[in-house]
Scaffold this motif. Structure first.
Motif, PDB file in Angstrom:
ATOM      1  N   GLY A 120       0.804  -1.207   0.000  1.00  0.00           N
ATOM      2  CA  GLY A 120       0.000   0.000   0.000  1.00  0.00           C
ATOM      3  C   GLY A 120       0.838   1.258   0.000  1.00  0.00           C
ATOM      4  O   GLY A 120       0.523   2.227  -0.684  1.00  0.00           O
ATOM      5  N   GLU A 121       1.916   1.247   0.770  1.00  0.00           N
ATOM      6  CA  GLU A 121       2.725   2.447   0.955  1.00  0.00           C
ATOM      7  C   GLU A 121       4.151   2.220   0.465  1.00  0.00           C
ATOM      8  O   GLU A 121       4.545   1.106   0.116  1.00  0.00           O
ATOM      9  N   ILE A 122       4.924   3.308   0.456  1.00  0.00           N
ATOM     10  CA  ILE A 122       6.329   3.259   0.086  1.00  0.00           C
ATOM     11  C   ILE A 122       7.084   4.197   1.018  1.00  0.00           C
ATOM     12  O   ILE A 122       6.514   5.151   1.545  1.00  0.00           O
ATOM     13  N   SER A 123       8.332   3.903   1.256  1.00  0.00           N
ATOM     14  CA  SER A 123       9.190   4.765   2.065  1.00  0.00           C
ATOM     15  C   SER A 123      10.467   5.054   1.293  1.00  0.00           C
ATOM     16  O   SER A 123      10.752   4.419   0.277  1.00  0.00           O
ATOM     17  N   GLU A 124      11.224   6.009   1.775  1.00  0.00           N
ATOM     18  CA  GLU A 124      12.438   6.424   1.064  1.00  0.00           C
ATOM     19  C   GLU A 124      13.400   5.257   0.817  1.00  0.00           C
ATOM     20  O   GLU A 124      13.880   5.079  -0.317  1.00  0.00           O
ATOM     21  N   PRO A 125      13.681   4.410   1.786  1.00  0.00           N
ATOM     22  CA  PRO A 125      14.601   3.297   1.520  1.00  0.00           C
ATOM     23  C   PRO A 125      14.076   2.276   0.518  1.00  0.00           C
ATOM     24  O   PRO A 125      14.855   1.632  -0.191  1.00  0.00           O
ATOM     25  N   THR A 126      12.738   2.117   0.465  1.00  0.00           N
ATOM     26  CA  THR A 126      12.159   1.133  -0.440  1.00  0.00           C
ATOM     27  C   THR A 126      12.513   1.422  -1.887  1.00  0.00           C
ATOM     28  O   THR A 126      12.753   0.495  -2.679  1.00  0.00           O
ATOM     29  N   THR A 127      12.554   2.689  -2.240  1.00  0.00           N
ATOM     30  CA  THR A 127      12.878   3.084  -3.611  1.00  0.00           C
ATOM     31  C   THR A 127      14.252   2.562  -4.012  1.00  0.00           C
ATOM     32  O   THR A 127      14.419   1.968  -5.092  1.00  0.00           O
ATOM     33  N   HIS A 128      15.230   2.765  -3.159  1.00  0.00           N
ATOM     34  CA  HIS A 128      16.590   2.331  -3.474  1.00  0.00           C
ATOM     35  C   HIS A 128      16.698   0.805  -3.517  1.00  0.00           C
ATOM     36  O   HIS A 128      17.395   0.250  -4.367  1.00  0.00           O
ATOM     37  N   THR A 129      16.006   0.145  -2.597  1.00  0.00           N
ATOM     38  CA  THR A 129      16.018  -1.324  -2.599  1.00  0.00           C
ATOM     39  C   THR A 129      15.479  -1.864  -3.908  1.00  0.00           C
ATOM     40  O   THR A 129      16.080  -2.763  -4.526  1.00  0.00           O
TER      41      THR A 129
END
Length: 247
Positions: free
Chosen positions: A193-202
């Motif tokens: 449902g959501e995303i966070s800043e580290p998720t993008t890089h992962t």
């Protein structure tokens, strides 16, 4: 019509809430009328949902996100007081199921999201994370279009990976931290449902397509399935009310 106790006993049998270590109490959170003939379901027990349920003549509100979360101020004041006051004034039961509804193999948010997105053979992967296969391999943009069409809102897409997506993992709500489980399983894409800043890089660096499809949008379907089941068993009226949330 059914009694509150009959409905709660059935929900306990179906969802087994005592098996979960959750962040909030599951089941009856605010006591209302003993007799229930009309149930309104929704994602979150917001003031908007409560007001809509009052307008609809509901005896019970069934939600995924209720009250009394760990770490929140326990005082009944401000926004919380106003919400609970409305429930008590109109003798409406508030019933909430969080993790038990996410995980249920039939009524759960994960199972129902797979149905909406036409993901085949949906099954638990690890904990609350599920996996399955697309009915036909899709490019990342094609899968993005499918999600947008099914959920009536475009997902936020990041990442990289194979040209065609076949194997998909997902967990509704705020489950972006579980992307590592999808990577360990070698999946092509992961939905939450959501995303966070580290998720993008992962997602970009580890080679997986990531779709943040909305916390509210991915969790609209479990309460609907549960409400329909109660309607069928008890003959009560059920209505889902969608109080839109862009997050």
């Amino acid at each position: 019509m059914a009694t509150r106790a009959e409905i709660l006993n059935t929900l306990t049998q179906w969802l087994s809430p005592d098996e979960f270590k959750d962040y909030c109490p599951n089941g009856l959170q605010v006591e209302g009328a003993e007799q229930v003939s009309r149930i309104v379901s929704g994602v979150t027990a917001s003031r908007a949902l409560i007001d809509a349920a009052i307008e609809a003549g509901a005896d019970m509100i069934l939600v995924h996100h209720g009250y009394f979360w760990k770490g929140e101020d326990q005082a009944i004041r401000g926004m919380k007081r106003a919400r609970i006051q409305r429930l008590l004034e109109h003798d409406i039961n508030l019933v909430a199921y969080h993790l038990p509804l996410d995980d249920h193999p039939q009524y759960g948010n994960n199972r129902q999201l797979a149905k909406v997105l036409n993901i085949l053979d949906p099954r638990p992967l690890d904990g609350l994370v599920w996996e399955g296969e697309l009915d036909t391999p899709l490019t990342p943009s094609e899968f993005e279009e499918r999600i947008a069409g099914a959920l009536n809102r475009p997902p936020l897409y990041v990442g990289s990976g194979p040209e065609k997506i076949s194997r998909v993992g997902w967990c509704t709500g705020a489950a972006q931290g579980f992307i590592d489980k999808a990577l360990e399983a070698g999946l092509d894409a992961y939905i939450s449902g959501e995303i966070s800043e580290p998720t993008t890089h992962t997602a970009r660096e580890c080679g997986i397509h990531y779709y943040a499809a909305g916390h509210h949008a991915t969790e609209r379907y479990g309460v609907q399935a549960l409400g329909r089941a109660l309607e069928e068993v008890f003959g009560v009226e059920h209505r889902f009310i969608d109080c839109d949330n862009p997050v």
